[in-house]
Design an enzyme around this catalytic site. Structure first.
Site, short mmCIF file in Angstrom:
data_model
loop_
_atom_site.label_atom_id
_atom_site.label_comp_id
_atom_site.label_asym_id
_atom_site.label_seq_id
_atom_site.Cartn_x
_atom_site.Cartn_y
_atom_site.Cartn_z
N HIS A 39 0.85 -1.19 0.00
CA HIS A 39 0.00 0.00 0.00
C HIS A 39 0.88 1.24 0.00
CE1 HIS A 39 -3.56 -2.20 1.80
NE2 HIS A 39 -2.59 -2.97 2.24
N GLU A 121 2.82 -0.81 4.22
CA GLU A 121 2.57 0.55 3.74
C GLU A 121 3.91 1.21 3.40
OE1 GLU A 121 -0.30 2.16 3.33
OE2 GLU A 121 -1.75 1.11 4.61
N HIS A 160 -2.49 -2.87 -3.46
CA HIS A 160 -3.86 -2.71 -2.99
C HIS A 160 -4.82 -2.47 -4.17
CE1 HIS A 160 -6.59 -0.84 0.34
NE2 HIS A 160 -6.98 -2.04 -0.01
N ASP A 170 -3.79 2.84 -4.65
CA ASP A 170 -2.43 2.66 -4.12
C ASP A 170 -1.93 1.25 -4.40
OD1 ASP A 170 -4.39 1.77 -2.14
OD2 ASP A 170 -2.70 1.52 -0.78
ZN LIG Z 1 -4.10 0.60 0.56
#
Ligand SMILES: [Zn+2]
Length: 171
Positions: A39, A121, A160, A170
């Site tokens: 992400h 992330e 994602h 993303d």
């Molecule tokens: Zn995401």
């Protein structure tokens, strides 16, 4: 950077910054970890640095700090790992537990990706390149994760946007 290692229980990367998020629960018993979901996040959107991602993942984001925070402060979300612009890692949830990163999602017909995936992330946004330091760390982490969970093959590392295509753009 020295090679990253995951502890014997498969819970934590050794020697990285830890901020424990309450936003996780147990994975279903019958599923193995076999997907890695990448992400990107920046808070406020397009801005880097600061503690806002930590705050979001620990339910302590102040909605009055920024108009966007009003929209998201009540979300209960997390990821296992975040890699900031300097390539530094924070881990929020043990890998063995289910983090809340993917939401409504589907990978090759298998729904609820949170059940069987690890979520990473990268601090970033759609219209800016990630940094070289982030790529170096991501490769290093991915090596440690795929060594521990060999079912995460190259084909099972995804973004994602690919598992929630109409909803997410993303990383
Ligand atoms: Zn995401």
């Amino acid at each position: 950077m020295t090679e990253l290692r995951i502890d014997e229980q498969g819970e934590w990367l050794e020697g990285v910054r830890k901020v424990i998020s309450p936003n996780y629960d147990q994975r279903p018993d019958d599923l193995e970890i076999d997907l890695l979901v990448i992400h990107s996040i920046s808070l406020p959107p397009g801005e880097f640095g600061g503690d806002y991602i930590d705050q979001l993942f620990t339910n302590s984001l102040d909605p009055e700090q920024h108009p966007y925070f009003e929209e998201i402060a009540s979300l209960r979300v997390s990821a296992h790992i975040m890699i900031n612009r300097e390539g530094l890692i924070t881990q929020y949830v043990p890998f063995t537990q289910r983090a809340w990163h993917a939401g409504e999602s589907d990978y090759e017909g298998c729904e609820n990706c949170n059940d069987y995936s690890i979520g990473i992330e990268l601090e970033g946004c759609d219209n800016k390149d990630f940094t070289q330091a982030q790529y170096v760390t991501l490769v290093n982490i991915t090596g440690a994760i795929t060594q521990f969970w060999p079912k995460i093959s190259k084909q099972r590392i995804t973004g994602h946007c690919h598992i929630a295509p109409n909803r997410k753009t993303d990383p």
